[in-house]
Design a protein around this motif. Structure first.
Motif, PDB file in Angstrom:
ATOM      1  N   ILE A  35     -26.621  51.104   3.382  1.00  0.00           N
ATOM      2  CA  ILE A  35     -26.001  51.879   2.302  1.00  0.00           C
ATOM      3  C   ILE A  35     -26.464  53.331   2.342  1.00  0.00           C
ATOM      4  CG2 ILE A  35     -25.855  52.160  -0.212  1.00  0.00           C
ATOM      5  CD1 ILE A  35     -25.971  49.040  -0.358  1.00  0.00           C
ATOM      6  N   SER A  36     -27.759  53.542   2.577  1.00  0.00           N
ATOM      7  CA  SER A  36     -28.247  54.926   2.608  1.00  0.00           C
ATOM      8  C   SER A  36     -27.707  55.676   3.823  1.00  0.00           C
ATOM      9  CB  SER A  36     -29.775  54.978   2.565  1.00  0.00           C
ATOM     10  OG  SER A  36     -30.327  54.503   3.761  1.00  0.00           O
ATOM     11  N   GLU A  37     -27.473  54.975   4.920  1.00  0.00           N
ATOM     12  CA  GLU A  37     -26.980  55.622   6.130  1.00  0.00           C
ATOM     13  C   GLU A  37     -25.464  55.876   6.090  1.00  0.00           C
ATOM     14  OE1 GLU A  37     -27.146  54.792  10.952  1.00  0.00           O
ATOM     15  OE2 GLU A  37     -28.613  53.799   9.660  1.00  0.00           O
ATOM     16  N   PHE A  38     -24.707  54.931   5.527  1.00  0.00           N
ATOM     17  CA  PHE A  38     -23.249  55.023   5.609  1.00  0.00           C
ATOM     18  C   PHE A  38     -22.530  55.027   4.263  1.00  0.00           C
ATOM     19  CE2 PHE A  38     -24.530  52.875   9.571  1.00  0.00           C
ATOM     20  CZ  PHE A  38     -24.038  53.791  10.489  1.00  0.00           C
ATOM     21  N   GLY A  39     -23.228  54.764   3.165  1.00  0.00           N
ATOM     22  CA  GLY A  39     -22.566  54.512   1.898  1.00  0.00           C
ATOM     23  C   GLY A  39     -22.387  55.682   0.966  1.00  0.00           C
ATOM     24  N   GLU A  40     -22.506  56.887   1.459  1.00  0.00           N
ATOM     25  CA  GLU A  40     -22.385  58.065   0.608  1.00  0.00           C
ATOM     26  C   GLU A  40     -21.087  58.062  -0.202  1.00  0.00           C
ATOM     27  OE1 GLU A  40     -21.914  62.855   1.207  1.00  0.00           O
ATOM     28  OE2 GLU A  40     -23.182  61.761   2.622  1.00  0.00           O
ATOM     29  N   ASN A  41     -19.992  57.610   0.406  1.00  0.00           N
ATOM     30  CA  ASN A  41     -18.699  57.601  -0.284  1.00  0.00           C
ATOM     31  C   ASN A  41     -18.325  56.250  -0.876  1.00  0.00           C
ATOM     32  OD1 ASN A  41     -18.262  60.312   0.366  1.00  0.00           O
ATOM     33  ND2 ASN A  41     -17.417  59.757   2.356  1.00  0.00           N
ATOM     34  N   PHE A  42     -19.232  55.241  -0.778  1.00  0.00           N
ATOM     35  CA  PHE A  42     -18.954  53.942  -1.369  1.00  0.00           C
ATOM     36  C   PHE A  42     -19.062  54.061  -2.882  1.00  0.00           C
ATOM     37  CE2 PHE A  42     -20.850  51.340   2.428  1.00  0.00           C
ATOM     38  CZ  PHE A  42     -19.918  51.890   3.288  1.00  0.00           C
ATOM     39  N   SER A  43     -18.225  53.323  -3.598  1.00  0.00           N
ATOM     40  CA  SER A  43     -18.328  53.315  -5.064  1.00  0.00           C
ATOM     41  C   SER A  43     -19.622  52.617  -5.471  1.00  0.00           C
ATOM     42  CB  SER A  43     -17.130  52.567  -5.667  1.00  0.00           C
ATOM     43  OG  SER A  43     -17.255  51.176  -5.414  1.00  0.00           O
ATOM     44  N   GLU A  44     -20.047  52.846  -6.701  1.00  0.00           N
ATOM     45  CA  GLU A  44     -21.251  52.181  -7.212  1.00  0.00           C
ATOM     46  C   GLU A  44     -21.076  50.663  -7.191  1.00  0.00           C
ATOM     47  OE1 GLU A  44     -24.343  53.409  -7.812  1.00  0.00           O
ATOM     48  OE2 GLU A  44     -23.406  55.191  -6.936  1.00  0.00           O
ATOM     49  N   HIS A  45     -19.880  50.214  -7.524  1.00  0.00           N
ATOM     50  CA  HIS A  45     -19.611  48.775  -7.506  1.00  0.00           C
ATOM     51  C   HIS A  45     -19.779  48.200  -6.092  1.00  0.00           C
ATOM     52  CE1 HIS A  45     -17.984  44.904  -8.611  1.00  0.00           C
ATOM     53  NE2 HIS A  45     -17.042  45.020  -7.680  1.00  0.00           N
ATOM     54  N   MET A  46     -19.260  48.893  -5.092  1.00  0.00           N
ATOM     55  CA  MET A  46     -19.410  48.421  -3.710  1.00  0.00           C
ATOM     56  C   MET A  46     -20.880  48.378  -3.308  1.00  0.00           C
ATOM     57  SD  MET A  46     -16.194  49.795  -1.465  1.00  0.00           S
ATOM     58  CE  MET A  46     -17.003  49.345   0.038  1.00  0.00           C
ATOM     59  N   LYS A  47     -21.632  49.392  -3.659  1.00  0.00           N
ATOM     60  CA  LYS A  47     -23.060  49.419  -3.330  1.00  0.00           C
ATOM     61  C   LYS A  47     -23.791  48.262  -3.998  1.00  0.00           C
ATOM     62  CE  LYS A  47     -23.248  54.437  -2.801  1.00  0.00           C
ATOM     63  NZ  LYS A  47     -23.761  55.688  -3.369  1.00  0.00           N
ATOM     64  N   GLU A  48     -23.499  48.029  -5.272  1.00  0.00           N
ATOM     65  CA  GLU A  48     -24.143  46.926  -5.999  1.00  0.00           C
ATOM     66  C   GLU A  48     -23.821  45.585  -5.349  1.00  0.00           C
ATOM     67  OE1 GLU A  48     -22.982  47.113 -10.114  1.00  0.00           O
ATOM     68  OE2 GLU A  48     -23.826  49.124 -10.346  1.00  0.00           O
ATOM     69  N   ARG A  49     -22.568  45.384  -4.992  1.00  0.00           N
ATOM     70  CA  ARG A  49     -22.180  44.106  -4.382  1.00  0.00           C
ATOM     71  C   ARG A  49     -22.798  43.933  -3.003  1.00  0.00           C
ATOM     72  NH1 ARG A  49     -19.222  40.166  -6.337  1.00  0.00           N
ATOM     73  NH2 ARG A  49     -20.909  39.247  -5.160  1.00  0.00           N
ATOM     74  N   LEU A  50     -22.856  44.994  -2.210  1.00  0.00           N
ATOM     75  CA  LEU A  50     -23.513  44.905  -0.907  1.00  0.00           C
ATOM     76  C   LEU A  50     -24.985  44.545  -1.077  1.00  0.00           C
ATOM     77  CD1 LEU A  50     -21.853  47.926   0.906  1.00  0.00           C
ATOM     78  CD2 LEU A  50     -21.670  45.524   1.604  1.00  0.00           C
ATOM     79  N   LEU A  51     -25.608  45.088  -2.115  1.00  0.00           N
ATOM     80  CA  LEU A  51     -27.024  44.787  -2.356  1.00  0.00           C
ATOM     81  C   LEU A  51     -27.257  43.320  -2.709  1.00  0.00           C
ATOM     82  CD1 LEU A  51     -28.244  48.012  -4.171  1.00  0.00           C
ATOM     83  CD2 LEU A  51     -28.936  47.165  -1.911  1.00  0.00           C
TER      84      LEU A  51
END
Length: 172
Positions: free
Chosen positions: A17-33
């Motif tokens: 997420i830190s490497e590629f997720g700059e444009n991911f929504s917060e929801h996408m980041k939370e779900r990936l986590l």
């Protein structure tokens, strides 16, 4: 002079997420986590193409060649700030594609696709991230208590080192 840094072959979901997720929504980041404790991402030459594996590298019987191999639950492609789910995963002497990969790929109705000579990939966004993560979590095993104990021990050592460092620098 430009230095060539060797890319890290295995990374955590947080690192991804830190490497590629700059444009991911917060929801996408939370779900990936939600995959963080159970999964790790691996890559070969292409730094933006990563395969999702279980952190404990559990092996399963491979009927095609009578060996045991680790499952790959999916392949993520991070391209131009977007996340894609690949039609195929890496396969080799020690890894095989989980049957869930085709189920997920075929269920994604995204018309936003990436196609190349090796495989196709469909875009993951807020409309389908829940399905992708929930489906992976139905087949990806929980981690063992032994693994959880090791994690707890590692974090407690890190926290005590940090506390000692702060104490030493503050009071001595």
């Amino acid at each position: 002079m430009r230095k060539n840094y060797k890319i890290k072959k295995t990374i955590s979901v947080k690192h991804f997420i830190s490497e590629f997720g700059e444009n991911f929504s917060e929801h996408m980041k939370e779900r990936l986590l939600d995959l963080e404790v159970r999964c790790v991402l691996t890559r070969k030459e292409e730094e933006n193409i990563l395969d999702l594996k279980h952190v404990e590298h559990t092996k399963y019987d491979c009927p095609s060649d009578n060996t045991s191999k680790e499952y790959v639950y999916g392949e993520f492609l991070a391209i131009d700030g977007s996340l894609y789910f690949s039609e195929k995963c890496i396969e080799g002497d020690d890894v095989m594609e989980s049957p869930i990969t085709n189920v997920i790929y075929n269920s994604l109705s995204s018309t936003d696709m990436i196609c190349d000579e090796d495989s196709n990939a469909k875009k993951i966004d807020d409309s389908n991230i829940d399905y992708v993560i929930d489906t992976i979590l139905t087949v990806c095993p929980e981690v063992s208590q032994r693994y959880l104990d090791i994690l707890e021990e590692m974090t407690s050592h890190s926290e005590s080192k940090l506390s000692n460092t702060i104490y030493t620098k503050t009071y001595h």
